[in-house]
Design a protein around this motif. Sequence first.
Motif, PDB file in Angstrom:
ATOM      1  N   ASP A  54     -25.001  -8.625 -20.559  1.00  0.00           N
ATOM      2  CA  ASP A  54     -24.618 -10.039 -20.731  1.00  0.00           C
ATOM      3  C   ASP A  54     -25.842 -10.944 -20.563  1.00  0.00           C
ATOM      4  O   ASP A  54     -26.048 -11.884 -21.349  1.00  0.00           O
ATOM      5  CB  ASP A  54     -23.532 -10.438 -19.719  1.00  0.00           C
ATOM      6  N   ALA A  55     -26.659 -10.648 -19.543  1.00  0.00           N
ATOM      7  CA  ALA A  55     -27.873 -11.451 -19.327  1.00  0.00           C
ATOM      8  C   ALA A  55     -28.841 -11.274 -20.497  1.00  0.00           C
ATOM      9  O   ALA A  55     -29.499 -12.238 -20.930  1.00  0.00           O
ATOM     10  CB  ALA A  55     -28.541 -11.043 -18.011  1.00  0.00           C
ATOM     11  N   GLU A  71     -27.772 -13.404 -23.324  1.00  0.00           N
ATOM     12  CA  GLU A  71     -28.157 -14.802 -23.073  1.00  0.00           C
ATOM     13  C   GLU A  71     -29.628 -15.028 -23.431  1.00  0.00           C
ATOM     14  O   GLU A  71     -30.001 -16.069 -23.995  1.00  0.00           O
ATOM     15  CB  GLU A  71     -27.901 -15.182 -21.610  1.00  0.00           C
ATOM     16  N   ARG A 103     -29.841 -15.189 -27.120  1.00  0.00           N
ATOM     17  CA  ARG A 103     -29.333 -16.491 -27.576  1.00  0.00           C
ATOM     18  C   ARG A 103     -30.405 -17.580 -27.403  1.00  0.00           C
ATOM     19  O   ARG A 103     -30.642 -18.393 -28.306  1.00  0.00           O
ATOM     20  CB  ARG A 103     -28.074 -16.860 -26.765  1.00  0.00           C
ATOM     21  N   ALA A 104     -31.074 -17.554 -26.244  1.00  0.00           N
ATOM     22  CA  ALA A 104     -32.116 -18.558 -25.976  1.00  0.00           C
ATOM     23  C   ALA A 104     -33.294 -18.387 -26.945  1.00  0.00           C
ATOM     24  O   ALA A 104     -33.828 -19.378 -27.470  1.00  0.00           O
ATOM     25  CB  ALA A 104     -32.594 -18.429 -24.533  1.00  0.00           C
ATOM     26  N   ASP A 132     -28.256 -19.527 -34.262  1.00  0.00           N
ATOM     27  CA  ASP A 132     -27.376 -18.977 -33.231  1.00  0.00           C
ATOM     28  C   ASP A 132     -26.937 -17.559 -33.562  1.00  0.00           C
ATOM     29  O   ASP A 132     -25.984 -17.039 -32.971  1.00  0.00           O
ATOM     30  CB  ASP A 132     -26.162 -19.887 -33.001  1.00  0.00           C
ATOM     31  N   THR A 175     -21.648  -6.098 -26.933  1.00  0.00           N
ATOM     32  CA  THR A 175     -22.058  -7.357 -26.287  1.00  0.00           C
ATOM     33  C   THR A 175     -22.761  -8.290 -27.271  1.00  0.00           C
ATOM     34  O   THR A 175     -22.617  -9.517 -27.189  1.00  0.00           O
ATOM     35  CB  THR A 175     -23.002  -7.049 -25.095  1.00  0.00           C
TER      36      THR A 175
END
Length: 252
Positions: free
Chosen positions: A69-70, A73, A76-77, A86, A128
Amino acid sequence: MRSNIVLITGASRGLGKNAALHLARHGHDLILTYHSGQAEAEALVGELQALGRQAVALPLNVADSASFDAFAEAVRAALSETWQRDSFDALVNNAGIGVHAAFAETSEAQFDQLVNIQLKGPFFLTQTLLPLLADHGRILNVSTGLARFALPGYAAYAAMKGGIEVLTRYLAKELGGRGIRVNVIAPGAIETDFGGGAVRDNAQLNAAIAGQTALGRVGLPDDIGGAIAMLLAEESGWINAQRIEVSGGMFV
Ligand code: NAD
């Protein structure tokens, strides 16, 4: 036309690195992941930028599903900061390890390491990252010729790769509605660091494997990097749910 962004796991060296260079020459941008090779991955980012592409390198241990999950992220960043997007366009599940052990001597720890890196990892990493994968994107898994040809000493390794081949067909079926195509490439023996660099460094082994191929040689990283670029190209848009062996005609 906007660039395709391809995410490759285990891209600091070997086949992942080579595929990144081929993809860059074909006009793709790259998200590279590294496990132990941060310096190598950052040097590769520089090489890709010198080819005129945008690239970032992110740490990832594919055996650690709790971190996914991290990692998503962080992806995504990176997409937002570097590409103002995106989503990315293709995922290559390349990271892997070679473990050689006779079936009777394979330990539970070896089995668990293989299953975590080569089956559970790609399964849940793909799950994920799915919300970040663009519709009409691509997933390319990396298997091995040994999933079809039984070479003593690779039962556990090949069993995981067999699993990823079956998973490929299921993902193709379940994700086809989004236009996502999913294939698996099965390399023959290639000269990389894989398995302690045995194919590259052991002349006797190298010659024995070369003698089993129709073309009379083992593979080089370019043989697989080029094939990965081909399979991710728009021209391959009707190739789906397939296992493509790239081995110079091994064990025919
Ligand atoms: P390699 O050892 O040169 O590279 C493997 C890559 O995977 C490295 O970047 C490494 O850091 C990464 N990796 C290992 N453990 C990881 C982990 N826990 N988390 C994240 N990354 C991790 O080997 P290679 O030849 O480039 O292998 C790439 C893929 O090709 C593997 O899946 C392998 O099974 C497959 N393959 C290789 C051959 C061959 O002969 N070289 C043949 C068939 C299939």
